[in-house]
Design a protein around this motif. Structure first.
Motif, PDB file in Angstrom:
ATOM      1  N   CYS A   9      -1.849  -4.569   2.106  1.00  0.00           N
ATOM      2  CA  CYS A   9      -1.083  -3.894   1.052  1.00  0.00           C
ATOM      3  C   CYS A   9      -0.080  -2.915   1.671  1.00  0.00           C
ATOM      4  N   TYR A  11       1.140  -0.185   0.313  1.00  0.00           N
ATOM      5  CA  TYR A  11       1.180   1.148  -0.305  1.00  0.00           C
ATOM      6  C   TYR A  11       0.373   2.169   0.491  1.00  0.00           C
ATOM      7  N   CYS A  12      -0.835   2.466   0.065  1.00  0.00           N
ATOM      8  CA  CYS A  12      -1.448   3.687   0.605  1.00  0.00           C
ATOM      9  C   CYS A  12      -2.249   3.445   1.886  1.00  0.00           C
ATOM     10  N   VAL A  14      -5.287   3.387   2.493  1.00  0.00           N
ATOM     11  CA  VAL A  14      -6.557   2.648   2.455  1.00  0.00           C
ATOM     12  C   VAL A  14      -6.404   1.352   3.251  1.00  0.00           C
ATOM     13  N   GLY A  15      -5.204   0.732   3.126  1.00  0.00           N
ATOM     14  CA  GLY A  15      -4.918  -0.462   3.923  1.00  0.00           C
ATOM     15  C   GLY A  15      -5.709  -1.672   3.482  1.00  0.00           C
ATOM     16  N   CYS A  16      -5.669  -1.970   2.187  1.00  0.00           N
ATOM     17  CA  CYS A  16      -6.466  -3.087   1.658  1.00  0.00           C
ATOM     18  C   CYS A  16      -5.927  -4.432   2.120  1.00  0.00           C
ATOM     19  N   LEU A  43      -8.750  -4.500  -5.312  1.00  0.00           N
ATOM     20  CA  LEU A  43      -7.397  -3.960  -5.252  1.00  0.00           C
ATOM     21  C   LEU A  43      -7.272  -2.944  -6.373  1.00  0.00           C
ATOM     22  N   CYS A  44      -6.403  -1.978  -6.208  1.00  0.00           N
ATOM     23  CA  CYS A  44      -6.124  -1.071  -7.325  1.00  0.00           C
ATOM     24  C   CYS A  44      -4.961  -1.647  -8.129  1.00  0.00           C
ATOM     25  N   LYS A  46      -1.878  -0.861  -8.291  1.00  0.00           N
ATOM     26  CA  LYS A  46      -0.627  -1.063  -7.538  1.00  0.00           C
ATOM     27  C   LYS A  46      -0.704  -2.334  -6.695  1.00  0.00           C
ATOM     28  N   GLY A  47      -1.803  -2.471  -5.973  1.00  0.00           N
ATOM     29  CA  GLY A  47      -1.953  -3.666  -5.144  1.00  0.00           C
ATOM     30  C   GLY A  47      -1.977  -4.928  -5.992  1.00  0.00           C
ATOM     31  N   PRO A 173      -7.368   4.663  -4.595  1.00  0.00           N
ATOM     32  CA  PRO A 173      -8.276   4.184  -5.650  1.00  0.00           C
ATOM     33  C   PRO A 173      -9.377   3.266  -5.150  1.00  0.00           C
ATOM     34  N   VAL A 174      -9.114   2.443  -4.163  1.00  0.00           N
ATOM     35  CA  VAL A 174     -10.162   1.513  -3.737  1.00  0.00           C
ATOM     36  C   VAL A 174     -11.290   2.263  -3.018  1.00  0.00           C
TER      37      VAL A 174
END
Ligand code: SF4
Length: 887
Positions: A9, A11-12, A14-16, A43-44, A46-47, A173-174
């Motif tokens: 991902c 975005y943040c 967390v690096g999903c 995923l949150c 956004k993801g 979020p995750v």
């Protein structure tokens, strides 16, 4: 046939892991990668909505010089010539690079190498300075290295998780979901949230400490004293592995000698401080998570060290389920740290102020002009641009005209700058308008490289889409400029794997256990191995090829003595205190479904539905005492600038302070940039700005009319006093307001909604006595746009009208009801969207919770599906259940 790739991902921190699937018809779908250890398939919002954000809308597709498209060759030669002439006339310090945690590690590495090894300046800094540089500085002071000791699994193995200055539910979020699951499976797991605001994260909290803004050092100094005085420390660990305890304790005692002093200074009850301290003291497995609410202060580094001190005193580090854990904001803030992306760092966690380290990197790079001293940190860099000391600035993948504090001064600096280059994937941003040269970069889905998440886990980002137009990888753009500056050999990379291997080799070069960052085990990857690289936590060495979950288990630290350092923490407050002119404390941060300056999430209707308008959150009682009502427009002023935003009243917001989101900018709103207000004071150690505290005043923005527009095409709004634009399904939504009342509403509305020569079907309604005007533009019986104006903020709900844009034609009933804004048999609309995945609004939730007596998130999910996909909305659903039941 469809093809899919494993990627990460964008975005943040967390690096999903994500599995992205490209179908034959060009459609993309994404889902969480069940095998990725960061998210195990979750995923949150956004993801989950990434596929909505991949349109070519607004992309920068060709190089441009002074607004004219050029070939790559021309643009690269032009930039290199200009850099060369500025360097030869003014020296290397006249060049600045301002880079980004959005860059991949390979891009970041090449940018640093060019600047620090060949141009010969360290005036390269990253926007990660704005989100986590205090964590870097805190770790370095304590451990002698910028080492995050923990792993995500520690959240599940802990018995107590402290979330300090972290709205984890919205910003990571995750990880919040992982923690929520762990707590459900183990009710003994305690969660303490330390935050002046009652955020959605508090839904998980056993104890919420709404401390006075910025008083964190006192709280943790008090904890240090308490642990020591109650003999809850770990003397063996302290004795063998640390130094500096007594100085830190002596300093802590000055302001936090007793629980009652702490409670008073932090604005907390005696009982809550006492409960927190006892909980910490009696729980061996404690993870202290901290994020921007700790980092973004002029004393952010001290706040970080205040937390670390308590872990050192108890020896709670390096073992499962414990440690001080920084959650980073950006997808590759950590990768930037590895390559030395900050102006005061050197590559591979070497020290720019250490001559031996500089010499080592010089030899490795065979650098022709190795840097000799650290460079200017972000805020100072832009000051140097304003002063004319930096004459050429290359901005990569970031939007400083929105994101830096004292934004007006930043824009003035950019305006004055002799030569601004912007490489980005987006054509029109608040920053790109200052660019002399625009260079089109690839973006997520098109580029290849690696990122590192908050737990030191390196993952691959992989391409699954072709690059549009002439977009190129950032590493390629930088290497081409480097070659044209005469450094051909050192930048002759053919593929990202060449750069990754070099980066990995440097990390192991003359290391021998002296430096924490060592991925030499990955230094000789073939292209195939690089393609197949699976997520791993560094260090990854020949002896430890599987990576390393947590650090410091052996009690050895990277200081000269090998011992961790306690840091004596003074209880300094914010740089600018409220006064009678500016009595309120402004705090800024993220909202759940948006990211940074909206260039990506602003394209998604479902992400824009949750919060579509910038706002200032203020305490309900405080507001009512001042006759401020929910939804009215307010002007927020500080000594640095002003903004006009919607009031959002909330009991969760402490009296005396207000909160504004950081995302909105000139592309989406008339005057909503929070960083126009934010003061430019920085932490003296880390250089991180004080985004969490600026004194402001508020006053009613006395608009004489309010309204909204829904339109299939994007409209020009610059003539209006107040406007905010957001994406809906098949439409753009505008909230508007103004002071001056037009003589001719019909003419004014037509000018806004219609292009000059258009012949359109136009229906309208005007009640002059009530100052209400409504009109709709219809083409071939399809609704093209509509405008609703009234004297107050209460206007028809937008939901039914928005749904009409999905139709190819209006039927007679819809036409007849159009200007009333609701169908004849109107039911209440669903209200503001809470669950982005299934489009469930707040009114639908409230109605069903009330009428069907839904008492749990699970029962809401069964009836409405809300909260059953990504789970990002679960904290909000919980608080809606709570508030309905309270009524
Ligand atoms: S938590 Fe959400 S935004 Fe962050 S990496 Fe995971 S999916 Fe992306």
């Amino acid at each position: 046939m469809s093809q899919h790739v494993q990627t990460t991902c964008p975005y943040c921190g967390v690096g999903c892991g994500i599995i992205a699937r490209l179908e034959q018809d060009g459609k993309v779908s994404v889902k969480g990668d069940p095998k990725h250890p960061a998210n195990f398939g979750r995923l949150c919002s956004k993801g989950a909505a990434l596929a909505d954000t991949l349109s070519m809308d607004g992309r920068l597709l060709y190089p441009e010089i002074e607004g004219t498209p050029h070939s790559w060759d021309n643009a690269l030669n032009y930039v290199a010539d200009k850099f060369r002439s500025i360097i030869s006339e003014h020296g290397p310090q006249a060049i600045g690079f301002y880079v980004s945690g959005q860059l991949l590690t390979e891009d970041y590495y090449v940018a640093n190498k060019l600047m620090k090894g060949f141009i010969g300046s360290a005036n390269i800094d990253t926007n990660s300075r704005l989100c986590m540089s205090s964590a870097v500085a805190g770790y370095k002071r304590a451990f002698g290295s910028d080492t995050v000791p923990c792993a995500y699994e520690d959240l599940e193995r802990a018995k107590l998780v402290i979330l300090a200055g972290s709205n984890t539910a919205w910003c990571h979020p995750v990880l919040y979901q992982r923690l929520a699951k762990a707590k459900k499976e183990n009710p003994d797991l305690m969660v303490v949230v330390i935050d002046p605001r009652r955020t959605p994260t508090c839904e998980l909290a056993d104890l919420h400490l709404p401390l006075a803004a910025g008083s964190d050092q006192i709280l943790f100094n008090g904890l240090l004293v308490y642990l020591y005085d109650t003999e809850e420390s770990n003397p063996l660990f302290v004795e063998k592995h640390t130094e500096g305890l007594h100085a830190a304790l002596a300093m802590a005692r000055k302001t936090a000698a007793s629980i009652s002093t702490v409670a008073e200074s932090c604005g907390l009850t005696l009982d809550s401080v006492s409960r927190f301290y006892k909980l910490f003291a009696r729980t061996e497995r404690v993870v202290s998570v901290f994020s921007q609410g700790i980092n973004q202060w002029s004393s952010g580094t001290d706040k970080v060290n205040g937390i670390i001190n308590c872990h050192l005193l108890t020896g709670r580090i390096g073992r499962p389920g414990m440690g001080p854990f920084s959650f980073t904001g950006q997808p590759n803030a950590m990768g930037g740290r590895e390559v030395g992306g900050l102006a005061n760092q050197l590559a591979a966690h070497m020290d720019i102020n250490n001559a031996a380290d500089r010499e080592r990197v010089k030899r490795f790079w065979q650098a022709s002009n190795m840097v000799q001293a650290e460079g200017l940190k972000a805020v100072d860099m832009f000051r140097a641009v304003a002063d004319g000391k930096i004459k050429a600035l290359w901005i990569m993948a970031t939007n400083p005209a929105v994101s830096l504090p004292d934004n007006r001064a930043v824009r003035e600096a950019l305006e004055k700058c002799e030569f601004v280059v912007v490489s980005d994937c987006v054509r029109k941003t608040d920053t790109s308008r200052f660019a002399h040269v625009l260079l089109p970069a690839q973006t997520w889905g098109e580029r290849e490289g690696s990122v590192t998440n908050s737990e030191r886990r390196i993952s691959r980002q992989r391409a699954f889409l072709p690059s549009p137009g002439q977009a190129r990888a950032d590493w390629w753009i930088i290497s081409e400029i480097a070659s044209r500056l005469g450094f051909v050999e050192a930048f002759s990379y053919q593929e990202p794997v060449d750069i990754f291997n070099e980066h990995a080799a440097l990390s192991g070069f003359e290391n021998e256990g002296q430096r924490d960052f060592d991925i030499s085990g990955l230094a000789n990857l073939s292209d195939r191995e690089y393609q197949g690289l699976q997520p791993q936590q560094w260090p990854v060495t020949a002896e430890q090829l599987a990576g390393t979950a947590r650090m410091f288990g052996d009690g050895h630290f990277f200081t000269d003595s090998g011992r961790a350092r306690f840091i004596a923490i003074a209880a300094s407050g914010p740089a600018n205190l409220p006064d009678s002119d500016y009595p309120l404390r402004l705090n800024s941060g993220r909202v759940r479904d948006h990211w940074h300056t909206l260039t990506r999430t602003g394209k998604s209707a479902r992400l824009s539905a949750h919060i579509f308008e910038p706002f200032v959150a203020l305490n309900s009682t405080y507001a009512k005492d001042r006759y401020i009502s929910d939804g009215e427009l307010l002007r927020v002023r500080s000594r640095w600038g002003e903004a006009v935003v919607r009031a959002r009243l909330s009991d969760d917001q402490p009296a005396g302070s207000v909160f504004m989101p950081m995302h909105w900018n000139d592309q989406f709103a008339s005057q909503a940039g929070v960083n126009t207000l934010v003061n430019p004071e920085t932490d003296p150690v880390s250089g991180q700005p004080e985004f969490k505290h600026t004194p402001v005043q508020i006053e009613t923005y006395a608009a004489n009319w309010y309204g909204f527009i829904l339109s299939r095409r994007r409209l020009e709004m610059s003539q209006l006093d107040y406007w905010v634009c957001s994406r809906g399904n098949n439409l753009w939504r505008y909230e508007i307001a103004g002071k001056g009342i037009p003589e001719d509403w019909a003419g004014c509305a037509r000018r806004l909604l219609c292009q000059a020569a258009e012949k359109v079907e136009w229906i309208e309604y005007f009640d002059k006595s009530q100052s209400r005007y409504r009109a709709a533009r219809i083409e071939n019986s399809r609704l093209e746009s509509c405008i609703f104006i009234g004297p107050e903020t209460s206007l028809p709900d937008r939901e039914w009208l928005s749904k009409l844009f999905a139709k190819q034609g209006l039927d007679d009933n819809e036409r007849a009801s159009l200007l009333s804004g609701r169908p004849a048999n109107a039911e209440q609309d669903g209200g503001r969207i809470v669950c982005a995945c299934f489009g469930v609004g707040v009114k639908t939730l409230e109605k069903n919770i009330r009428e069907q007596n839904l008492l749990s998130v699970e029962s809401v999910g069964e009836v409405l599906r809300a909260g059953t996909n990504c789970g990002s909305c679960i904290p909000e659903i919980k608080s809606i259940i709570f508030s309905v039941r309270k009524k």
